[in-house]
Design a protein around this motif. Structure first.
Motif, PDB file in Angstrom:
ATOM      1  N   LEU A  21       0.827  -1.209   0.000  1.00 52.20           N
ATOM      2  CA  LEU A  21       0.000   0.000   0.000  1.00 52.20           C
ATOM      3  C   LEU A  21       0.863   1.262   0.000  1.00 52.20           C
ATOM      4  O   LEU A  21       0.585   2.215  -0.742  1.00 52.20           O
ATOM      5  N   LEU A  22       1.910   1.272   0.810  1.00 54.27           N
ATOM      6  CA  LEU A  22       2.805   2.433   0.813  1.00 54.27           C
ATOM      7  C   LEU A  22       3.474   2.603  -0.550  1.00 54.27           C
ATOM      8  O   LEU A  22       3.616   3.733  -1.041  1.00 54.27           O
ATOM      9  N   HIS A  23       3.861   1.511  -1.175  1.00 55.64           N
ATOM     10  CA  HIS A  23       4.463   1.583  -2.504  1.00 55.64           C
ATOM     11  C   HIS A  23       3.460   2.135  -3.527  1.00 55.64           C
ATOM     12  O   HIS A  23       3.823   2.965  -4.370  1.00 55.64           O
ATOM     13  N   LEU A  24       2.212   1.696  -3.445  1.00 54.50           N
ATOM     14  CA  LEU A  24       1.188   2.200  -4.373  1.00 54.50           C
ATOM     15  C   LEU A  24       0.959   3.697  -4.174  1.00 54.50           C
ATOM     16  O   LEU A  24       0.779   4.439  -5.148  1.00 54.50           O
ATOM     17  N   ILE A  25       0.963   4.150  -2.923  1.00 55.07           N
ATOM     18  CA  ILE A  25       0.830   5.591  -2.662  1.00 55.07           C
ATOM     19  C   ILE A  25       1.999   6.333  -3.299  1.00 55.07           C
ATOM     20  O   ILE A  25       1.809   7.345  -3.988  1.00 55.07           O
ATOM     21  N   GLN A  26       3.210   5.820  -3.100  1.00 56.35           N
ATOM     22  CA  GLN A  26       4.410   6.441  -3.660  1.00 56.35           C
ATOM     23  C   GLN A  26       4.343   6.494  -5.185  1.00 56.35           C
ATOM     24  O   GLN A  26       4.577   7.542  -5.792  1.00 56.35           O
ATOM     25  N   GLU A  27       4.026   5.376  -5.800  1.00 53.55           N
ATOM     26  CA  GLU A  27       4.006   5.329  -7.272  1.00 53.55           C
ATOM     27  C   GLU A  27       2.892   6.208  -7.838  1.00 53.55           C
ATOM     28  O   GLU A  27       3.085   6.912  -8.830  1.00 53.55           O
ATOM     29  N   THR A  28       1.732   6.196  -7.212  1.00 49.91           N
ATOM     30  CA  THR A  28       0.618   7.018  -7.690  1.00 49.91           C
ATOM     31  C   THR A  28       0.949   8.499  -7.558  1.00 49.91           C
ATOM     32  O   THR A  28       0.672   9.291  -8.466  1.00 49.91           O
ATOM     33  N   ALA A  29       1.570   8.880  -6.441  1.00 42.29           N
ATOM     34  CA  ALA A  29       1.966  10.279  -6.251  1.00 42.29           C
ATOM     35  C   ALA A  29       2.989  10.701  -7.306  1.00 42.29           C
ATOM     36  O   ALA A  29       2.926  11.817  -7.835  1.00 42.29           O
ATOM     37  N   ARG A  30       3.935   9.811  -7.617  1.00 38.05           N
ATOM     38  CA  ARG A  30       4.934  10.130  -8.649  1.00 38.05           C
ATOM     39  C   ARG A  30       4.237  10.409  -9.976  1.00 38.05           C
ATOM     40  O   ARG A  30       4.527  11.385 -10.652  1.00 38.05           O
ATOM     41  N   HIS A  31       3.295   9.547 -10.341  1.00 34.38           N
ATOM     42  CA  HIS A  31       2.610   9.726 -11.619  1.00 34.38           C
ATOM     43  C   HIS A  31       1.652  10.920 -11.600  1.00 34.38           C
ATOM     44  O   HIS A  31       1.439  11.552 -12.637  1.00 34.38           O
ATOM     45  N   ALA A  32       1.109  11.240 -10.438  1.00 29.86           N
ATOM     46  CA  ALA A  32       0.283  12.452 -10.342  1.00 29.86           C
ATOM     47  C   ALA A  32       1.140  13.683 -10.633  1.00 29.86           C
ATOM     48  O   ALA A  32       0.694  14.613 -11.309  1.00 29.86           O
ATOM     49  N   GLY A  33       2.376  13.680 -10.159  1.00 30.90           N
ATOM     50  CA  GLY A  33       3.292  14.778 -10.466  1.00 30.90           C
ATOM     51  C   GLY A  33       3.620  14.840 -11.947  1.00 30.90           C
ATOM     52  O   GLY A  33       3.656  15.929 -12.536  1.00 30.90           O
ATOM     53  N   HIS A  34       3.844  13.671 -12.559  1.00 32.11           N
ATOM     54  CA  HIS A  34       4.069  13.644 -14.008  1.00 32.11           C
ATOM     55  C   HIS A  34       2.862  14.257 -14.729  1.00 32.11           C
ATOM     56  O   HIS A  34       3.020  15.071 -15.642  1.00 32.11           O
ATOM     57  N   ALA A  35       1.669  13.842 -14.317  1.00 26.34           N
ATOM     58  CA  ALA A  35       0.449  14.313 -14.979  1.00 26.34           C
ATOM     59  C   ALA A  35       0.281  15.821 -14.815  1.00 26.34           C
ATOM     60  O   ALA A  35      -0.157  16.503 -15.742  1.00 26.34           O
ATOM     61  N   ASP A  36       0.659  16.359 -13.644  1.00 25.01           N
ATOM     62  CA  ASP A  36       0.584  17.812 -13.440  1.00 25.01           C
ATOM     63  C   ASP A  36       1.444  18.549 -14.460  1.00 25.01           C
ATOM     64  O   ASP A  36       1.022  19.546 -15.048  1.00 25.01           O
ATOM     65  N   ILE A  37       2.648  18.053 -14.664  1.00 24.51           N
ATOM     66  CA  ILE A  37       3.561  18.712 -15.603  1.00 24.51           C
ATOM     67  C   ILE A  37       3.038  18.606 -17.032  1.00 24.51           C
ATOM     68  O   ILE A  37       3.056  19.580 -17.790  1.00 24.51           O
ATOM     69  N   ILE A  38       2.548  17.424 -17.394  1.00 28.86           N
ATOM     70  CA  ILE A  38       2.007  17.241 -18.749  1.00 28.86           C
ATOM     71  C   ILE A  38       0.814  18.162 -18.961  1.00 28.86           C
ATOM     72  O   ILE A  38       0.703  18.814 -20.009  1.00 28.86           O
TER      73      ILE A  38
END
Length: 195
Positions: free
Chosen positions: A145-162
């Motif tokens: 679960l902690l890994h999923l939070i980390q990975e999802t947050a990383r991709h949310a940041g990618h999506a913000d930039i895009i």
């Protein structure tokens, strides 16, 4: 859902609530986009908002398969090729489709995790997968679960930039638009550019 996670009752509720918040923020980057815009790759990376949401949904499902010890289909090579393809929103897929898939993946995660009495339950590390550590035999459900939070947050940041590259929209104005916040001197809800 707003900018902050609601108060949580316990560890399980907190982990699921923070994961849901990150899913929401990732999906929020797609607010108001057309399918064509969701497919665009506006920076030097190969990432698109639609592809990121599709990838996040399938990755989350893959982790729940690992937790439940369901064997993945296909060879390692086929799975690696599928992994790369999951970053693309194909011409036959719509943004609404991948957002619906992501919401369903979130519901499935909550069902799986709710049925596990102990978050310390061991989750065997799949062997022979080059991106998993060979010297670790198991994780816990909590770690997943902690890994999923980390990975999802990383991709949310990618999506913000895009998203910012696509039309200049940023997270808080998008959230204000999606949630119907009134305009204030410090935040103006995002509006599409007039055509």
């Amino acid at each position: 859902m707003s900018t902050n996670v609601r108060p949580v009752r316990d560890e399980r509720d907190g982990l699921l609530a923070f994961l849901a918040q990150q899913r929401y923020v990732l999906s929020l980057a797609a607010h108001g986009l057309t399918d064509e815009q969701a497919r665009r790759v506006p920076s030097r990376s190969a990432l698109s908002i639609g592809g990121l949401i599709k990838h996040a949904a399938r990755t989350e499902r893959g982790w729940m398969d690992t937790v439940l010890q369901r064997r993945p289909e296909g060879t390692l090579q086929q799975r690696a090729e599928q992994y790369l393809a999951d970053f693309q929103l194909t011409g036959s897929e719509t943004l609404a489709d991948v957002i619906a898939e992501y919401r369903q993946a979130g519901r499935e995660t909550e069902e799986v995790i709710s049925a596990i009495p102990d978050l310390g339950k061991p989750v065997p590390v799949p062997k022979g997968v080059p991106w998993f550590p060979p010297d670790v035999d198991e994780w816990s459900v909590r770690w997943v679960l902690l890994h999923l939070i980390q990975e999802t947050a990383r991709h949310a940041g990618h999506a913000d930039i895009i998203r910012e590259h696509l039309d200049g929209a940023t997270a808080f104005p998008l959230m204000a638009a999606a949630e119907g916040w009134p305009e204030t001197p410090w935040i103006k809800p995002w509006k599409p550019d007039p055509v």
